[in-house]
Design an enzyme around this catalytic site. Structure first.
Site, PDB file in Angstrom:
ATOM      1  N   GLU A 144      10.993  15.503  15.686  1.00  0.00           N
ATOM      2  CA  GLU A 144      11.253  15.038  14.257  1.00  0.00           C
ATOM      3  C   GLU A 144      10.643  16.506  13.319  1.00  0.00           C
ATOM      4  O   GLU A 144       9.480  16.442  13.377  1.00  0.00           O
ATOM      5  CB  GLU A 144      10.859  13.802  13.860  1.00  0.00           C
ATOM      6  N   LYS A 163       0.833  -1.216   0.102  1.00  0.00           N
ATOM      7  CA  LYS A 163      -0.016  -0.063   0.100  1.00  0.00           C
ATOM      8  C   LYS A 163       0.742   1.319   0.120  1.00  0.00           C
ATOM      9  O   LYS A 163       1.643   1.516   1.019  1.00  0.00           O
ATOM     10  CB  LYS A 163      -0.809   0.049   1.288  1.00  0.00           C
ATOM     11  N   CYS A 201      14.049  10.275   6.531  1.00  0.00           N
ATOM     12  CA  CYS A 201      14.175   9.844   8.014  1.00  0.00           C
ATOM     13  C   CYS A 201      15.532  10.087   8.672  1.00  0.00           C
ATOM     14  O   CYS A 201      15.634  10.433   9.668  1.00  0.00           O
ATOM     15  CB  CYS A 201      13.600   8.446   7.916  1.00  0.00           C
ATOM     16  N   GLU A 215      10.299   0.337  10.367  1.00  0.00           N
ATOM     17  CA  GLU A 215      11.402   1.490   9.995  1.00  0.00           C
ATOM     18  C   GLU A 215      10.631   2.826  10.276  1.00  0.00           C
ATOM     19  O   GLU A 215       9.738   3.242   9.490  1.00  0.00           O
ATOM     20  CB  GLU A 215      11.671   1.305   8.452  1.00  0.00           C
TER      21      GLU A 215
HETATM   22  P1  NAD Z   1       2.701   7.980   8.434  1.00  0.00           P
HETATM   23  O1  NAD Z   1       3.447   7.136   9.385  1.00  0.00           O
HETATM   24  O2  NAD Z   1       1.735   8.768   8.559  1.00  0.00           O
HETATM   25  O3  NAD Z   1       2.312   6.900   6.892  1.00  0.00           O
HETATM   26  C1  NAD Z   1       3.052   5.906   6.608  1.00  0.00           C
HETATM   27  C2  NAD Z   1       2.205   5.071   5.860  1.00  0.00           C
HETATM   28  O4  NAD Z   1       1.372   4.189   6.894  1.00  0.00           O
HETATM   29  C3  NAD Z   1       1.106   5.491   4.885  1.00  0.00           C
HETATM   30  O5  NAD Z   1       0.949   4.515   3.776  1.00  0.00           O
HETATM   31  C4  NAD Z   1      -0.222   5.560   5.871  1.00  0.00           C
HETATM   32  O6  NAD Z   1      -1.197   5.551   4.741  1.00  0.00           O
HETATM   33  C5  NAD Z   1      -0.136   4.275   6.476  1.00  0.00           C
HETATM   34  N1  NAD Z   1      -0.699   4.438   7.825  1.00  0.00           N
HETATM   35  C6  NAD Z   1      -1.169   5.520   8.440  1.00  0.00           C
HETATM   36  N2  NAD Z   1      -2.039   5.177   9.481  1.00  0.00           N
HETATM   37  C7  NAD Z   1      -2.098   3.792   9.754  1.00  0.00           C
HETATM   38  C8  NAD Z   1      -2.525   3.080  10.618  1.00  0.00           C
HETATM   39  N3  NAD Z   1      -3.190   3.220  11.648  1.00  0.00           N
HETATM   40  N4  NAD Z   1      -2.286   1.390  10.069  1.00  0.00           N
HETATM   41  C9  NAD Z   1      -1.641   1.122   9.126  1.00  0.00           C
HETATM   42  N5  NAD Z   1      -0.991   2.084   8.189  1.00  0.00           N
HETATM   43  C10 NAD Z   1      -1.192   3.376   8.485  1.00  0.00           C
HETATM   44  O7  NAD Z   1       4.307   8.501   7.711  1.00  0.00           O
HETATM   45  P2  NAD Z   1       4.362   9.327   6.529  1.00  0.00           P
HETATM   46  O8  NAD Z   1       3.924  10.981   6.953  1.00  0.00           O
HETATM   47  O9  NAD Z   1       4.005   9.053   5.231  1.00  0.00           O
HETATM   48  O10 NAD Z   1       5.979   9.245   6.560  1.00  0.00           O
HETATM   49  C11 NAD Z   1       7.006  10.170   7.336  1.00  0.00           C
HETATM   50  C12 NAD Z   1       7.422   9.431   8.572  1.00  0.00           C
HETATM   51  O11 NAD Z   1       8.137   8.325   7.910  1.00  0.00           O
HETATM   52  C13 NAD Z   1       8.465  10.121   9.081  1.00  0.00           C
HETATM   53  O12 NAD Z   1       8.322  10.071  10.546  1.00  0.00           O
HETATM   54  C14 NAD Z   1      10.127   9.440   8.858  1.00  0.00           C
HETATM   55  O13 NAD Z   1      10.936   9.803   9.621  1.00  0.00           O
HETATM   56  C15 NAD Z   1       9.364   8.219   8.302  1.00  0.00           C
HETATM   57  N6  NAD Z   1      10.373   7.363   7.734  1.00  0.00           N
HETATM   58  C16 NAD Z   1      11.236   6.412   8.103  1.00  0.00           C
HETATM   59  C17 NAD Z   1      11.886   5.741   7.291  1.00  0.00           C
HETATM   60  C18 NAD Z   1      12.869   4.701   7.708  1.00  0.00           C
HETATM   61  O14 NAD Z   1      13.506   3.825   6.918  1.00  0.00           O
HETATM   62  N7  NAD Z   1      13.158   4.667   9.066  1.00  0.00           N
HETATM   63  C19 NAD Z   1      12.020   6.010   6.079  1.00  0.00           C
HETATM   64  C20 NAD Z   1      11.204   6.873   5.282  1.00  0.00           C
HETATM   65  C21 NAD Z   1      10.052   7.630   6.401  1.00  0.00           C
END
Ligand code: NAD
Length: 474
Positions: free
Chosen positions: A374, A169, A276, A242
Site C-alpha cells: 500500500e 483518540k 484507504c 477498518e
Molecule cells: P496508524 O495505524 O499508524 O494509526 C492509526 C491510529 O492508531 C492513530 O491514532 C495512532 O496514534 C493509533 N495507534 C498507533 N499505534 C497504536 C497501537 N499500538 N494501539 C492502538 N492505537 C495505535 O495509521 P495511519 O498511518 O494514521 O493511517 C493510515 C492507514 O489507515 C492506511 O493504512 C490506510 O489505508 C488506513 N485507513 C483505513 C481506512 C478504512 O476505512 N479502511 C480509512 C482511512 C485510513
C-alpha cells in the site's frame, strides 16, 4: 504562533503540563500544541464515560438524535474556520478540506436517522420471543491522519445513537480540527458522553488495554489493527477494524479514454493518494493501454502540487515525515529496479514541506514493492492486462480486500467482474462514493466489521433475546 488546544475530558476542557507539537506538512512549522495524555487522563475520561453511560443509554433515542444533530450544526456553523485548520494540519487542498468538513455533519445527520428495530422471532400461542439491540457500553475510538474529522464523526455519531458513550483518540499528527470541534461540542453533549483525548503513540495501546472500555472501533493501518486485535483479546473486547487497502482499478477495452482519464487520475491522487480506498493498482487492457496511459500522463502535467492553502493547488504535501520517507523509499526501490516512470519520480530535496511530485509508473511488474504494498502517497502504477480472467486473478492476489473499481462501456460486464473481486466495495464507472446508508468495510487483511448503515450501527450493540412463555402461570 502555535495555538494551544485542549482535550474534552468528562465535560471539561483540559490541558497537560507537557504538550505535543503539531506541524503543518506544507512548511514544517509548528502550528498547534495539544495535551499529552497518559493513563491518568484516560482513566478520568473512561470513568466519566462509564458514569454517563448509565443515563445516556436510557435517554430516549429521539433525544439522542437531537444531540447528534446539534453537534453536526456546530460544525456547519464553523465551516470556514474548520476547513482552513484542516488544510493547515493535514495538507489537503482547500477544496478537499471543504468536502471533508461539509461531509462530516451531513454523515452525522444521515446516521442519526437510522433505526435499530426490534425483531420478533416468534409470536405464537406458546410464546413471544423478540430480539432487541443493547448498547455495548463505553467505546474507545482510534482514528488515522488522512481524514481526521470524517473518521472521528462517523464513529461518534453511531456510538451515541446506539446509546454508547465514547472516548476518542485522534492521530497525534492531525488532532487540531477535532479538538476545535470538541470545544464547540462542550456545551452541547452531556458531560462524559464524548471525550476526546490526545497523546503520544503510547496512548493507543492504553485505550486498547483499558479494562473499563467495552469496544474498540479503529481505523488505521493493518499493522496497528493486528496489535489492537491482540490487545483486545485479553478481555475479549469487541472490535471493528477498518484497515489498509491496495485497491485495483480495472479498465476494460470498451472504456471511453476521454471520459475516464481524469477520473482515474483523481481516484489515485485525491488527498495526495492518502486514502484507504484510493486506486493503488490500475490495470488497463492492452488494447487501450498506450492511449489511456498517455492521456493520464498529459492530464497529470496540468495538476499543481503545492501548499493546500494556495489557490490552484490540486495535490498537497504528504501528511507527515514518516509517511513521506516511506513513499520516497518505494519510489527509490522502483528506480533501483529500473522500472519506467511516465511522470515524476524525482523528489526535490530543497525547500520545506513533505512534497512529492505526482508519480506515475509505466507497467511495473506485479511483484514490484510499489505495486504489492500500500503506497498511500501520490503514486500510481499503471499495468497492462490481456484477459478478464487474468486481471481478476491479479486484482485478487493481494492480502488486502478493501475496495476496487471497474471502468467499462458495459456496466453489466462490470458487475460480472465486481462479483468476482474479493473486496468489501466495488464501484462501476465511479470511485470513492460512500453512502452513510450502505455498510463500508473490508475483507481479508483490510479488516472486519462495518461502518455506516444499520450494519455499522449494530457494531455498537449486542443482541439480547427476550422470550416470554405465554400462559405459563395460568
Ligand atoms: P496508524 O495505524 O499508524 O494509526 C492509526 C491510529 O492508531 C492513530 O491514532 C495512532 O496514534 C493509533 N495507534 C498507533 N499505534 C497504536 C497501537 N499500538 N494501539 C492502538 N492505537 C495505535 O495509521 P495511519 O498511518 O494514521 O493511517 C493510515 C492507514 O489507515 C492506511 O493504512 C490506510 O489505508 C488506513 N485507513 C483505513 C481506512 C478504512 O476505512 N479502511 C480509512 C482511512 C485510513
Amino acid at each position: 504562533m502555535a495555538v494551544k488546544y485542549s482535550n474534552l475530558i468528562d465535560g471539561e476542557m483540559v490541558q497537560t503540563a507537557d504538550m505535543l507539537e503539531v506541524v503543518n506538512p506544507a512548511n514544517e512549522e509548528v502550528i498547534g500544541l495539544v495535551p499529552s495524555c497518559g493513563a491518568d487522563e484516560l482513566d478520568r475520561a473512561v470513568a466519566g464515560a462509564r458514569r454517563a453511560f448509565k443515563t445516556w443509554k436510557s435517554t430516549p433515542v429521539d433525544d439522542r438524535r437531537a444531540v447528534i444533530n446539534k453537534m453536526a450544526e456546530a460544525i456547519k456553523e464553523n465551516f470556514d474556520e474548520l476547513f482552513r485548520l484542516l488544510t493547515a494540519e493535514q495538507g489537503k487542498p482547500h477544496a478537499q478540506a471543504q468536502m471533508e468538513i461539509g461531509a462530516a455533519p451531513a454523515i452525522m445527520q444521515a446516521q442519526a436517522t437510522l433505526n435499530l428495530d426490534e425483531v420478533i422471532n416468534e409470536d405464537s400461542e406458546e410464546r413471544l420471543s423478540r430480539t432487541r439491540r443493547v448498547p455495548v457500553g463505553v467505546v474507545g475510538g482510534i482514528v488515522p491522519w488522512n481524514f481526521p474529522v470524517l473518521m472521528a464523526v462517523q464513529k461518534i455519531a453511531p456510538a451515541l445513537l446506539s446509546g454508547c458513550t465514547i472516548v476518542l483518540k485522534p492521530s497525534p499528527f492531525t488532532p487540531l480540527t477535532t479538538l476545535r470541534i470538541a470545544e464547540l461540542w462542550k456545551d452541547i453533549v452531556p458531560a462524559g458522553v464524548v471525550s476526546i483525548i490526545t497523546g503520544e503513540e503510547s496512548l493507543g495501546p492504553l485505550i486498547t488495554a483499558h479494562p473499563d472500555i467495552d469496544k474498540i472501533t479503529f481505523t488505521g493501518s493493518t499493522a496497528t489493527g493486528k496489535k489492537i486485535m491482540e490487545g483486545a483479546s485479553k478481555d475479549l473486547k469487541r472490535i471493528t477494524l477498518e484497515l489498509g487497502g491496495n485497491d485495483a482499478s480495472i479498465v476494460l477495452p470498451d472504456a471511453d479514454v476521454s471520459k475516464v482519464a481524469e477520473q482515474l487520475f483523481w481516484s489515485s491522487f485525491s488527498n495526495a493518494g492518502q486514502i484507504c480506498v484510493a486506486a493503488k493498482r490500475v490495470y488497463i487492457h492492452e488494447d487501450i493501454y498506450d492511449e489511456l496511459s498517455q492521456a493520464i500522463a498529459e492530464y497529470a502535467k496540468t495538476v499543481v502540487v503545492g501548499d493546500g492553502a494556495q489557490q490552484g493547488t490540486g495535490v498537497g504535501p504528504i501528511q507527515n515525515k514518516k509517511q513521506f520517507e516511506r513513499v520516497c523509499e518505494l519510489v527509490q526501490d522502483a528506480k533501483d529496479n529500473g522500472y519506467k516512470f511516465l511522470v515524476g519520480g524525482d523528489v526535490d530535496p530543497s525547500g520545506s514541506g513533505y512534497f512529492m511530485p505526482i508519480t506515475i509508473l509505466d507497467n511495473p511488474p506485479e511483484d514490484a514493492r510499489i505495486v504489492a504494498e500500500e503506497q498511500f502517497g501520490p503514486v500510481m502504477p499503471l499495468m497492462k492486462f490481456s484477459t478478464t480472467d487474468e486481471v481478476i486473478q491479479r486484482a485478487n492476489a493481494s492480502d488486502y480486500g478493501l475496495a476496487g473499481a471497474v471502468w467499462t462501456g458495459n456496466p453489466e460486464k462490470g458487475v460480472e467482474i465486481a462479483e468476482q473481486l474479493e473486496t468489501g466495495t466495488v464501484w462501476i464507472n465511479e470511485y470513492l462514493h460512500l453512502s452513510p446508508f450502505a455498510p463500508f468495510g473490508g475483507h481479508k487483511q483490510s479488516g472486519f466489521g462495518a461502518e455506516y448503515g444499520v450494519e455499522g450501527l449494530k457494531e455498537f450493540t449486542y443482541s439480547q433475546v427476550i422470550t416470554v412463555k405465554k400462559n405459563a402461570m395460568a
